[in-house]
Design a protein around this motif. Sequence first.
Motif, PDB file in Angstrom:
ATOM      1  N   VAL A 188       0.960  -1.115   0.212  1.00 35.59           N
ATOM      2  CA  VAL A 188       0.088  -0.069   0.244  1.00 35.59           C
ATOM      3  C   VAL A 188       1.055   1.132  -0.052  1.00 35.59           C
ATOM      4  CG1 VAL A 188      -1.483   1.413   1.439  1.00 35.59           C
ATOM      5  CG2 VAL A 188      -1.887  -1.293   1.140  1.00 35.59           C
ATOM      6  N   PRO A 189       0.655   2.127  -0.965  1.00 33.42           N
ATOM      7  CA  PRO A 189       1.478   3.725  -1.018  1.00 33.42           C
ATOM      8  C   PRO A 189       1.238   4.473   0.004  1.00 33.42           C
ATOM      9  CG  PRO A 189      -0.116   3.506  -2.540  1.00 33.42           C
ATOM     10  CD  PRO A 189      -0.314   2.245  -2.072  1.00 33.42           C
ATOM     11  N   VAL A 190       1.378   4.160   1.565  1.00 34.97           N
ATOM     12  CA  VAL A 190       1.080   4.774   2.485  1.00 34.97           C
ATOM     13  C   VAL A 190       1.285   6.416   2.371  1.00 34.97           C
ATOM     14  CG1 VAL A 190       2.872   4.411   4.061  1.00 34.97           C
ATOM     15  CG2 VAL A 190       0.700   4.890   4.885  1.00 34.97           C
ATOM     16  N   ASP A 191       2.363   6.842   1.696  1.00 34.24           N
ATOM     17  CA  ASP A 191       2.596   8.228   1.472  1.00 34.24           C
ATOM     18  C   ASP A 191       1.683   8.774   0.515  1.00 34.24           C
ATOM     19  OD1 ASP A 191       3.512   6.468  -0.503  1.00 34.24           O
ATOM     20  OD2 ASP A 191       5.536   7.759  -0.892  1.00 34.24           O
ATOM     21  N   ARG A 192       1.286   8.014  -0.423  1.00 32.62           N
ATOM     22  CA  ARG A 192       0.371   8.748  -1.282  1.00 32.62           C
ATOM     23  C   ARG A 192      -1.093   8.959  -0.700  1.00 32.62           C
ATOM     24  NH1 ARG A 192       1.019   5.197  -6.649  1.00 32.62           N
ATOM     25  NH2 ARG A 192       3.505   5.102  -6.990  1.00 32.62           N
ATOM     26  N   ILE A 193      -1.289   8.065   0.273  1.00 33.03           N
ATOM     27  CA  ILE A 193      -2.550   7.997   1.050  1.00 33.03           C
ATOM     28  C   ILE A 193      -2.620   9.308   1.935  1.00 33.03           C
ATOM     29  CG2 ILE A 193      -3.966   7.014   2.726  1.00 33.03           C
ATOM     30  CD1 ILE A 193      -3.317   4.568   1.384  1.00 33.03           C
ATOM     31  N   ALA A 194      -1.261   9.386   2.449  1.00 32.15           N
ATOM     32  CA  ALA A 194      -1.282  10.544   3.533  1.00 32.15           C
ATOM     33  C   ALA A 194      -1.072  11.891   2.582  1.00 32.15           C
ATOM     34  CB  ALA A 194       0.415  10.806   4.014  1.00 32.15           C
ATOM     35  N   ALA A 195      -0.779  11.907   1.258  1.00 32.43           N
ATOM     36  CA  ALA A 195      -0.810  13.381   0.617  1.00 32.43           C
ATOM     37  C   ALA A 195      -2.116  13.396  -0.101  1.00 32.43           C
ATOM     38  CB  ALA A 195       0.018  12.974  -1.031  1.00 32.43           C
ATOM     39  N   SER A 196      -2.818  12.279  -0.441  1.00 26.40           N
ATOM     40  CA  SER A 196      -4.223  12.607  -0.522  1.00 26.40           C
ATOM     41  C   SER A 196      -5.210  13.316   0.567  1.00 26.40           C
ATOM     42  CB  SER A 196      -4.907  11.079  -1.174  1.00 26.40           C
ATOM     43  OG  SER A 196      -5.300  10.506   0.044  1.00 26.40           O
ATOM     44  N   LEU A 197      -4.801  13.032   1.644  1.00 27.11           N
ATOM     45  CA  LEU A 197      -5.429  13.530   2.974  1.00 27.11           C
ATOM     46  C   LEU A 197      -5.143  14.930   3.039  1.00 27.11           C
ATOM     47  CD1 LEU A 197      -5.426  10.373   5.157  1.00 27.11           C
ATOM     48  CD2 LEU A 197      -7.570  11.499   3.942  1.00 27.11           C
ATOM     49  N   ARG A 198      -4.101  15.567   2.324  1.00 26.46           N
ATOM     50  CA  ARG A 198      -3.306  16.916   2.585  1.00 26.46           C
ATOM     51  C   ARG A 198      -2.602  16.932   3.695  1.00 26.46           C
ATOM     52  NH1 ARG A 198      -5.247  22.152   1.474  1.00 26.46           N
ATOM     53  NH2 ARG A 198      -5.566  22.043   3.719  1.00 26.46           N
ATOM     54  N   ALA A 199      -2.066  15.588   4.021  1.00 22.27           N
ATOM     55  CA  ALA A 199      -0.873  15.615   5.071  1.00 22.27           C
ATOM     56  C   ALA A 199       0.453  15.718   4.548  1.00 22.27           C
ATOM     57  CB  ALA A 199      -1.213  14.373   5.969  1.00 22.27           C
ATOM     58  N   VAL A 200       1.401  16.302   5.103  1.00 22.60           N
ATOM     59  CA  VAL A 200       2.880  16.564   4.686  1.00 22.60           C
ATOM     60  C   VAL A 200       3.492  15.400   5.576  1.00 22.60           C
ATOM     61  CG1 VAL A 200       4.793  17.946   4.566  1.00 22.60           C
ATOM     62  CG2 VAL A 200       2.176  18.609   4.019  1.00 22.60           C
ATOM     63  N   VAL A 201       4.215  14.613   4.953  1.00 18.54           N
ATOM     64  CA  VAL A 201       5.238  13.733   5.691  1.00 18.54           C
ATOM     65  C   VAL A 201       6.582  14.257   5.567  1.00 18.54           C
ATOM     66  CG1 VAL A 201       5.923  11.252   5.918  1.00 18.54           C
ATOM     67  CG2 VAL A 201       3.729  11.728   5.010  1.00 18.54           C
ATOM     68  N   ARG A 202       7.119  14.412   6.844  1.00 18.47           N
ATOM     69  CA  ARG A 202       8.410  14.976   6.901  1.00 18.47           C
ATOM     70  C   ARG A 202       9.211  13.867   7.682  1.00 18.47           C
ATOM     71  NH1 ARG A 202       7.636  18.034   3.669  1.00 18.47           N
ATOM     72  NH2 ARG A 202       7.252  20.444   3.872  1.00 18.47           N
ATOM     73  N   TYR A 203      10.363  13.729   7.380  1.00 19.66           N
ATOM     74  CA  TYR A 203      11.361  12.733   7.783  1.00 19.66           C
ATOM     75  C   TYR A 203      12.603  13.550   8.702  1.00 19.66           C
ATOM     76  CZ  TYR A 203       8.973   9.206   4.663  1.00 19.66           C
ATOM     77  OH  TYR A 203       7.925   8.520   4.270  1.00 19.66           O
ATOM     78  N   GLN A 204      12.701  13.042   9.802  1.00 21.14           N
ATOM     79  CA  GLN A 204      14.119  13.373  10.404  1.00 21.14           C
ATOM     80  C   GLN A 204      14.266  12.636  11.624  1.00 21.14           C
ATOM     81  OE1 GLN A 204      12.329  17.497  11.251  1.00 21.14           O
ATOM     82  NE2 GLN A 204      12.971  17.174  13.308  1.00 21.14           N
ATOM     83  N   PRO A 205      15.580  12.791  12.014  1.00 19.17           N
ATOM     84  CA  PRO A 205      15.891  11.997  13.196  1.00 19.17           C
ATOM     85  C   PRO A 205      15.350  12.683  14.430  1.00 19.17           C
ATOM     86  CG  PRO A 205      17.655  13.124  12.322  1.00 19.17           C
ATOM     87  CD  PRO A 205      16.828  13.579  11.395  1.00 19.17           C
ATOM     88  N   PHE A 206      14.637  11.929  15.404  1.00 14.93           N
ATOM     89  CA  PHE A 206      14.258  12.334  16.537  1.00 14.93           C
ATOM     90  C   PHE A 206      15.176  12.410  17.894  1.00 14.93           C
ATOM     91  CE2 PHE A 206       9.425  11.806  15.458  1.00 14.93           C
ATOM     92  CZ  PHE A 206       9.580  12.695  14.346  1.00 14.93           C
ATOM     93  N   GLU A 207      15.545  13.146  18.608  1.00 14.33           N
ATOM     94  CA  GLU A 207      16.406  13.175  19.866  1.00 14.33           C
ATOM     95  C   GLU A 207      16.089  12.178  20.702  1.00 14.33           C
ATOM     96  OE1 GLU A 207      17.433  16.659  21.696  1.00 14.33           O
ATOM     97  OE2 GLU A 207      17.492  17.906  19.801  1.00 14.33           O
ATOM     98  N   ALA A 208      14.680  11.881  20.875  1.00 16.33           N
ATOM     99  CA  ALA A 208      14.368  10.606  21.649  1.00 16.33           C
ATOM    100  C   ALA A 208      14.080   9.274  21.085  1.00 16.33           C
ATOM    101  CB  ALA A 208      12.841  11.257  22.512  1.00 16.33           C
ATOM    102  N   ASP A 209      14.799   8.453  21.348  1.00 12.21           N
ATOM    103  CA  ASP A 209      14.978   7.047  20.970  1.00 12.21           C
ATOM    104  C   ASP A 209      13.499   6.505  20.949  1.00 12.21           C
ATOM    105  OD1 ASP A 209      17.572   7.585  21.152  1.00 12.21           O
ATOM    106  OD2 ASP A 209      18.002   5.867  22.201  1.00 12.21           O
ATOM    107  N   ASP A 210      12.539   6.758  21.844  1.00 16.48           N
ATOM    108  CA  ASP A 210      11.399   6.039  21.717  1.00 16.48           C
ATOM    109  C   ASP A 210      10.289   6.719  21.031  1.00 16.48           C
ATOM    110  OD1 ASP A 210      11.102   8.194  23.552  1.00 16.48           O
ATOM    111  OD2 ASP A 210       9.911   7.038  24.941  1.00 16.48           O
ATOM    112  N   ILE A 211      10.513   7.985  20.252  1.00 13.97           N
ATOM    113  CA  ILE A 211       9.618   8.642  19.512  1.00 13.97           C
ATOM    114  C   ILE A 211       9.626   7.993  18.017  1.00 13.97           C
ATOM    115  CG2 ILE A 211       8.381  10.702  18.776  1.00 13.97           C
ATOM    116  CD1 ILE A 211       8.277  10.350  21.667  1.00 13.97           C
ATOM    117  N   SER A 212       8.466   7.309  17.571  1.00  9.41           N
ATOM    118  CA  SER A 212       8.677   6.888  16.064  1.00  9.41           C
ATOM    119  C   SER A 212       8.073   7.786  15.349  1.00  9.41           C
ATOM    120  CB  SER A 212       8.027   5.638  15.841  1.00  9.41           C
ATOM    121  OG  SER A 212       8.666   4.574  16.725  1.00  9.41           O
ATOM    122  N   GLY A 213       7.082   8.916  15.736  1.00  5.47           N
ATOM    123  CA  GLY A 213       6.523   9.802  14.841  1.00  5.47           C
ATOM    124  C   GLY A 213       5.596  10.648  15.589  1.00  5.47           C
ATOM    125  N   LEU A 214       5.063  11.601  15.035  1.00  6.52           N
ATOM    126  CA  LEU A 214       4.030  12.414  15.559  1.00  6.52           C
ATOM    127  C   LEU A 214       3.071  13.235  14.482  1.00  6.52           C
ATOM    128  CD1 LEU A 214       4.879  15.958  14.954  1.00  6.52           C
ATOM    129  CD2 LEU A 214       6.468  15.196  16.282  1.00  6.52           C
TER     130      LEU A 214
END
Length: 182
Positions: free
Chosen positions: A29-55
């Motif tokens: 499933v092209p999850v990134d395209r689905i996010a875009a279709s919902l007008r959500a912007v996906v941003r990738y970056q390293p997080f300082e806290a190891d236990d945070i996968s996303g927000l």
Amino acid sequence: MNPPIRRTSSEIRAIELLKDCGYANYIPVPVDRIAASLRAVVRYQPFEADDISGLLLRQDGQPAIIGVNSVNAPVRQRFTIAHEIGHLLLHEGKGLILDRLVRVNFRDAVSSTATDRQEREANAFAAALLMPDERIVEQLDQLTSGRLRSDTAIVQHLARTFDVSRQAMEFRLINLGLLSPA
């Protein structure tokens, strides 16, 4: 014959989203395209806290932002995006004051243990979005048609096919009643 599949409301919403976006038959499933279709912007970056996968960051009048920990494995990043889409569609989020009120959801250690109702719902949504039950049953039928295969080989093959972790696929198969817990 496979047992009837019972879907939670979160899983039903994920399947509806796949159909609405035209991705009901896509594997992976092209999850990134689905996010875009919902007008959500996906941003990738390293997080300082190891236990945070996303927000998920939401602000009135602005596109939602899905932040993904770029240090995580690609399969985990895909699950994180799907999980945050679940929050976007299913939950209001928690208020956070920066210079103005925004709503945010974090995917962290609590999310993976799924002790919170909203986290369980977002996890179920993500699993159904990335690993739709009908596609899994089709693949499973093709894999086992006239051939003997070990559970391990089947799980590994399905995980590669759906571009998810082996552990995520095992949980999904167990939750669908298609694999017995070891």
